[in-house]
Design a protein around this motif. Structure first.
Motif, PDB file in Angstrom:
ATOM      1  N   VAL A 150       0.830  -1.208   0.000  1.00 42.61           N
ATOM      2  CA  VAL A 150       0.000   0.000   0.000  1.00 42.61           C
ATOM      3  C   VAL A 150       0.862   1.255   0.000  1.00 42.61           C
ATOM      4  CG1 VAL A 150      -0.288   0.295   2.513  1.00 42.61           C
ATOM      5  CG2 VAL A 150      -2.122   1.000   0.962  1.00 42.61           C
ATOM      6  N   GLY A 151       2.040   1.179   0.603  1.00 45.43           N
ATOM      7  CA  GLY A 151       2.980   2.292   0.549  1.00 45.43           C
ATOM      8  C   GLY A 151       3.534   2.479  -0.846  1.00 45.43           C
ATOM      9  N   GLN A 152       3.756   1.364  -1.542  1.00 46.62           N
ATOM     10  CA  GLN A 152       4.241   1.422  -2.926  1.00 46.62           C
ATOM     11  C   GLN A 152       3.170   1.991  -3.855  1.00 46.62           C
ATOM     12  OE1 GLN A 152       5.288  -2.705  -3.356  1.00 46.62           O
ATOM     13  NE2 GLN A 152       7.359  -2.419  -2.551  1.00 46.62           N
ATOM     14  N   TYR A 153       1.922   1.541  -3.668  1.00 49.45           N
ATOM     15  CA  TYR A 153       0.828   2.047  -4.501  1.00 49.45           C
ATOM     16  C   TYR A 153       0.625   3.553  -4.280  1.00 49.45           C
ATOM     17  CZ  TYR A 153      -0.658  -2.769  -5.487  1.00 49.45           C
ATOM     18  OH  TYR A 153      -0.732  -4.077  -5.911  1.00 49.45           O
ATOM     19  N   ILE A 159       3.579   9.843  -8.027  1.00 52.32           N
ATOM     20  CA  ILE A 159       4.328  10.025  -9.278  1.00 52.32           C
ATOM     21  C   ILE A 159       3.368  10.261 -10.443  1.00 52.32           C
ATOM     22  CG2 ILE A 159       5.807   8.867 -10.968  1.00 52.32           C
ATOM     23  CD1 ILE A 159       7.127   7.410  -8.562  1.00 52.32           C
ATOM     24  N   ASN A 160       2.355   9.415 -10.559  1.00 59.41           N
ATOM     25  CA  ASN A 160       1.418   9.511 -11.690  1.00 59.41           C
ATOM     26  C   ASN A 160       0.584  10.781 -11.655  1.00 59.41           C
ATOM     27  OD1 ASN A 160       2.264   7.089 -12.798  1.00 59.41           O
ATOM     28  ND2 ASN A 160       0.695   5.871 -11.766  1.00 59.41           N
ATOM     29  N   ALA A 161       0.361  11.313 -10.452  1.00 59.24           N
ATOM     30  CA  ALA A 161      -0.413  12.549 -10.318  1.00 59.24           C
ATOM     31  C   ALA A 161       0.463  13.788 -10.491  1.00 59.24           C
ATOM     32  CB  ALA A 161      -1.111  12.595  -8.961  1.00 59.24           C
ATOM     33  N   GLY A 162       1.776  13.589 -10.674  1.00 55.92           N
ATOM     34  CA  GLY A 162       2.690  14.713 -10.841  1.00 55.92           C
ATOM     35  C   GLY A 162       2.931  15.482  -9.564  1.00 55.92           C
ATOM     36  N   SER A 166       9.109  16.206 -11.044  1.00 52.04           N
ATOM     37  CA  SER A 166       9.392  15.561 -12.327  1.00 52.04           C
ATOM     38  C   SER A 166      10.654  14.701 -12.306  1.00 52.04           C
ATOM     39  CB  SER A 166       9.525  16.626 -13.419  1.00 52.04           C
ATOM     40  OG  SER A 166      10.560  17.554 -13.089  1.00 52.04           O
ATOM     41  N   GLU A 167      11.567  14.959 -11.366  1.00 53.64           N
ATOM     42  CA  GLU A 167      12.818  14.192 -11.327  1.00 53.64           C
ATOM     43  C   GLU A 167      12.640  12.797 -10.725  1.00 53.64           C
ATOM     44  OE1 GLU A 167      13.171  16.982  -7.662  1.00 53.64           O
ATOM     45  OE2 GLU A 167      12.002  16.806  -9.518  1.00 53.64           O
ATOM     46  N   TYR A 168      11.484  12.559 -10.130  1.00 55.10           N
ATOM     47  CA  TYR A 168      11.246  11.262  -9.490  1.00 55.10           C
ATOM     48  C   TYR A 168      10.290  10.428 -10.340  1.00 55.10           C
ATOM     49  CZ  TYR A 168      13.355  13.640  -5.519  1.00 55.10           C
ATOM     50  OH  TYR A 168      14.222  14.344  -4.712  1.00 55.10           O
ATOM     51  N   THR A 169      10.791   9.293 -10.808  1.00 51.09           N
ATOM     52  CA  THR A 169       9.992   8.443 -11.690  1.00 51.09           C
ATOM     53  C   THR A 169       9.817   7.021 -11.154  1.00 51.09           C
ATOM     54  OG1 THR A 169      11.984   7.852 -12.943  1.00 51.09           O
ATOM     55  CG2 THR A 169      10.669   9.730 -13.749  1.00 51.09           C
ATOM     56  N   GLU A 170      10.555   6.683 -10.102  1.00 51.12           N
ATOM     57  CA  GLU A 170      10.493   5.336  -9.534  1.00 51.12           C
ATOM     58  C   GLU A 170      10.038   5.396  -8.078  1.00 51.12           C
ATOM     59  OE1 GLU A 170      10.931   2.679 -11.291  1.00 51.12           O
ATOM     60  OE2 GLU A 170      11.537   3.762 -13.104  1.00 51.12           O
ATOM     61  N   VAL A 171       9.240   4.404  -7.703  1.00 51.70           N
ATOM     62  CA  VAL A 171       8.700   4.341  -6.338  1.00 51.70           C
ATOM     63  C   VAL A 171       9.814   4.340  -5.293  1.00 51.70           C
ATOM     64  CG1 VAL A 171       7.511   2.793  -4.727  1.00 51.70           C
ATOM     65  CG2 VAL A 171       6.507   3.244  -6.971  1.00 51.70           C
ATOM     66  N   ASP A 172      10.898   3.618  -5.553  1.00 53.02           N
ATOM     67  CA  ASP A 172      11.987   3.514  -4.583  1.00 53.02           C
ATOM     68  C   ASP A 172      12.664   4.854  -4.298  1.00 53.02           C
ATOM     69  OD1 ASP A 172      11.505   0.830  -4.384  1.00 53.02           O
ATOM     70  OD2 ASP A 172      13.161   0.212  -5.690  1.00 53.02           O
TER      71      ASP A 172
END
Length: 281
Positions: A150-153, A159-162, A166-172
């Motif tokens: 749930v933390g990952q989602y 990220i998907n909501a912006g 913009s520099e962050y594209t990965e969940v980690d």
């Protein structure tokens, strides 16, 4: 008369012997199945195990509920587990890739359930947050750790909501500090699993938090759902389940595990999952 009594005694003796033999056979076939399941499955799995056990008294259950990432790590480190029921696909994928001393039983995996991530607050909080997009209006937030589905989602939704930058594209990449900065200094309470998030918000320790829709079951008098996040933000929330095999698991346990997996797809099980706000695939 004596002859009748003798015949009756013989019949009773045979019946008693049959019962004793059946009892011995039953005892020999006693099987314990260990289930590792995501914390969000706690309530429904307790009910399902109890119902199955009432119809199959020779099978008993040991259950372990925690975040899927923690459970996966425990299995890989050698903890005995017959069935793994994950709240995330990636954790099951990692186990299915194989690990020392064990593996997922071939053909046993089923992507069984769907869930939905919800932004919640405690009843009477008077929060200014009206949806996920203005999350920064909250003073603090309970958020599951990066290893917890749930933390990952939630991070994926940011990220998907912006909202993460913009520099962050990965969940980690979205540490608590990064999220806090992106949301104007929002204080983050890092939680070990989704149950801890639900408790923190329900008790008023945190203004908002993200949980699964299923986690709001039983909290109707304590939690308000601000928004159910669309899958376009979180991705599909899929719960895979599978039997696990290893050197310390017997054939009887494997058979019982497979039968229980079949039961989890039964009409009775489906009704219980839906009661707890899950959707069956």
């Amino acid at each position: 008369m004596k002859k009748t009594i003798a015949v009756t005694f013989a019949i009773v003796s045979l019946a008693t012997a049959g019962v004793l033999l059946a009892g011995c056979g039953s005892k020999e076939k006693k099987t314990e199945v260990t289930v590792f399941a995501a914390k969000s499955l706690n309530g429904v799995m307790d009910e399902l195990c109890e119902k199955y056990n009432s119809e199959h008294p020779n099978v008993t259950f040991q259950t372990n509920y925690d975040s899927s990432g923690t459970l996966m790590t425990q299995i890989k480190e050698g903890a005995k587990c017959n069935i793994f029921f994950s709240a995330g696909v990636s954790q099951m994928d990692e186990l299915q890739a194989g690990f020392d001393g064990g593996d997922i039983v071939e053909g046993s995996r089923r992507d069984l359930l769907n869930n939905q991530v919800c932004l919640v607050t405690w009843k009477g909080s008077d929060t200014k947050v009206t949806d996920f997009s203005n999350l920064s209006l909250a003073k603090n937030m309970a958020l599951a750790d990066q290893t917890v589905p749930v933390g990952q989602y939630t991070r994926k939704a940011l990220i998907n909501a912006g909202m993460a930058g913009s520099e962050y594209t990965e969940v980690d990449q979205l540490t608590d500090d990064v999220i806090s900065k992106a949301l104007g200094g929002l204080e983050i309470n890092n939680c070990a699993n989704v149950g801890a998030v639900a408790s923190a918000v329900a008790e008023g320790a945190n203004e908002v938090g993200t949980v699964y829709y299923s986690d709001t079951f039983g909290y109707e008098d304590q939690l308000d759902i601000i928004e159910q996040l669309p899958n376009s933000l979180t991705g599909d929330v899929i719960y895979p389940v599978a039997a696990v095999e290893s050197d310390n698991i017997s054939n009887e346990e494997l058979e019982a595990s497979e039968d229980f997996l079949t039961y989890l797809q039964s009409e009775e099980a489906v009704k219980l999952f839906e009661k707890y706000h899950f959707t069956v695939q």
